[in-house]
Design a protein around this motif. Structure first.
Motif, PDB file in Angstrom:
ATOM      1  N   LEU A 118       0.973  -1.276  -0.072  1.00  0.00           N
ATOM      2  CA  LEU A 118       0.035   0.010  -0.012  1.00  0.00           C
ATOM      3  C   LEU A 118       0.770   1.260  -0.137  1.00  0.00           C
ATOM      4  O   LEU A 118       0.924   2.149   0.911  1.00  0.00           O
ATOM      5  CB  LEU A 118      -0.971  -0.061   1.144  1.00  0.00           C
ATOM      6  CG  LEU A 118      -1.948  -1.271   1.330  1.00  0.00           C
ATOM      7  CD1 LEU A 118      -2.640  -1.048   2.604  1.00  0.00           C
ATOM      8  CD2 LEU A 118      -2.881  -1.043   0.257  1.00  0.00           C
ATOM      9  N   GLY A 119       1.606   1.285  -0.905  1.00  0.00           N
ATOM     10  CA  GLY A 119       2.651   2.478  -1.023  1.00  0.00           C
ATOM     11  C   GLY A 119       2.154   3.648  -1.004  1.00  0.00           C
ATOM     12  O   GLY A 119       2.636   4.625  -0.711  1.00  0.00           O
ATOM     13  N   TRP A 120       0.749   3.805  -1.574  1.00  0.00           N
ATOM     14  CA  TRP A 120       0.189   5.303  -1.572  1.00  0.00           C
ATOM     15  C   TRP A 120       0.015   5.776  -0.374  1.00  0.00           C
ATOM     16  O   TRP A 120      -0.034   6.994  -0.237  1.00  0.00           O
ATOM     17  CB  TRP A 120      -1.135   5.286  -2.468  1.00  0.00           C
ATOM     18  CG  TRP A 120      -1.904   4.229  -2.296  1.00  0.00           C
ATOM     19  CD1 TRP A 120      -1.946   3.026  -2.496  1.00  0.00           C
ATOM     20  CD2 TRP A 120      -3.035   4.187  -1.243  1.00  0.00           C
ATOM     21  NE1 TRP A 120      -2.930   1.896  -2.217  1.00  0.00           N
ATOM     22  CE2 TRP A 120      -3.616   2.738  -1.160  1.00  0.00           C
ATOM     23  CE3 TRP A 120      -3.325   4.933  -0.451  1.00  0.00           C
ATOM     24  CZ2 TRP A 120      -4.676   2.529  -0.271  1.00  0.00           C
ATOM     25  CZ3 TRP A 120      -4.342   4.926   0.789  1.00  0.00           C
ATOM     26  CH2 TRP A 120      -5.232   3.370   0.688  1.00  0.00           C
ATOM     27  N   ASP A 121      -0.345   5.062   0.655  1.00  0.00           N
ATOM     28  CA  ASP A 121      -0.535   5.428   2.137  1.00  0.00           C
ATOM     29  C   ASP A 121       0.847   6.168   2.311  1.00  0.00           C
ATOM     30  O   ASP A 121       0.730   7.392   3.150  1.00  0.00           O
ATOM     31  CB  ASP A 121      -0.589   4.411   3.041  1.00  0.00           C
ATOM     32  CG  ASP A 121      -2.155   3.886   3.131  1.00  0.00           C
ATOM     33  OD1 ASP A 121      -3.030   4.786   2.506  1.00  0.00           O
ATOM     34  OD2 ASP A 121      -2.264   2.741   3.486  1.00  0.00           O
ATOM     35  N   LEU A 122       1.869   5.610   2.242  1.00  0.00           N
ATOM     36  CA  LEU A 122       3.303   6.295   2.451  1.00  0.00           C
ATOM     37  C   LEU A 122       3.525   7.485   1.599  1.00  0.00           C
ATOM     38  O   LEU A 122       3.904   8.503   2.142  1.00  0.00           O
ATOM     39  CB  LEU A 122       4.270   5.209   2.285  1.00  0.00           C
ATOM     40  CG  LEU A 122       4.356   3.894   3.122  1.00  0.00           C
ATOM     41  CD1 LEU A 122       5.346   2.999   2.667  1.00  0.00           C
ATOM     42  CD2 LEU A 122       4.118   4.197   4.580  1.00  0.00           C
ATOM     43  N   GLU A 123       2.918   7.441   0.776  1.00  0.00           N
ATOM     44  CA  GLU A 123       3.313   8.787  -0.353  1.00  0.00           C
ATOM     45  C   GLU A 123       2.460   9.922   0.165  1.00  0.00           C
ATOM     46  O   GLU A 123       2.725  11.213   0.398  1.00  0.00           O
ATOM     47  CB  GLU A 123       2.804   8.587  -1.682  1.00  0.00           C
ATOM     48  CG  GLU A 123       3.682   7.652  -2.607  1.00  0.00           C
ATOM     49  CD  GLU A 123       3.277   7.144  -4.013  1.00  0.00           C
ATOM     50  OE1 GLU A 123       2.183   7.847  -4.280  1.00  0.00           O
ATOM     51  OE2 GLU A 123       4.029   6.538  -4.383  1.00  0.00           O
ATOM     52  N   VAL A 124       0.987   9.476   0.496  1.00  0.00           N
ATOM     53  CA  VAL A 124       0.174  10.658   1.548  1.00  0.00           C
ATOM     54  C   VAL A 124       0.551  11.223   2.600  1.00  0.00           C
ATOM     55  O   VAL A 124       0.758  12.362   2.866  1.00  0.00           O
ATOM     56  CB  VAL A 124      -1.131  10.116   1.562  1.00  0.00           C
ATOM     57  CG1 VAL A 124      -2.080  11.007   2.567  1.00  0.00           C
ATOM     58  CG2 VAL A 124      -2.094   9.658   0.468  1.00  0.00           C
ATOM     59  N   ALA A 125       1.310  10.086   3.593  1.00  0.00           N
ATOM     60  CA  ALA A 125       2.137  10.552   4.608  1.00  0.00           C
ATOM     61  C   ALA A 125       3.052  11.588   4.331  1.00  0.00           C
ATOM     62  O   ALA A 125       3.368  12.566   5.098  1.00  0.00           O
ATOM     63  CB  ALA A 125       2.585   9.513   5.490  1.00  0.00           C
TER      64      ALA A 125
END
Length: 67
Positions: A29-36
């Motif tokens: 779920l790399g997009w979660d890390l991008e949002v953070a």
């Protein structure tokens, strides 16, 4: 989905008592890390796969070249 997560974090962080200060997410779920990262929130990734699967994934280009 990233937009909804960002909105949820913004709504939650309005409160001074309960703020989201770190996101821990599965690597898939790399997009979660991008949002953070975009929001300046600390982040950490973990991997639920076996170590052998991770190593295999990193070496797929070499395996293709060697074939």
């Amino acid at each position: 989905m990233p937009g909804k997560i960002e909105k949820l974090i913004q709504e939650t962080n309005v409160s001074e008592d309960e703020r989201i200060t770190c996101i821990i997410a599965d690597q898939t779920l790399g997009w979660d890390l991008e949002v953070a990262d975009k929001m300046g929130i600390k982040r950490a990734a973990f991997i639920t796969d076996a170590a052998a699967n991770l190593i295999l994934g990193f070496n797929i280009p070499k395996l293709i070249d060697d074939a």
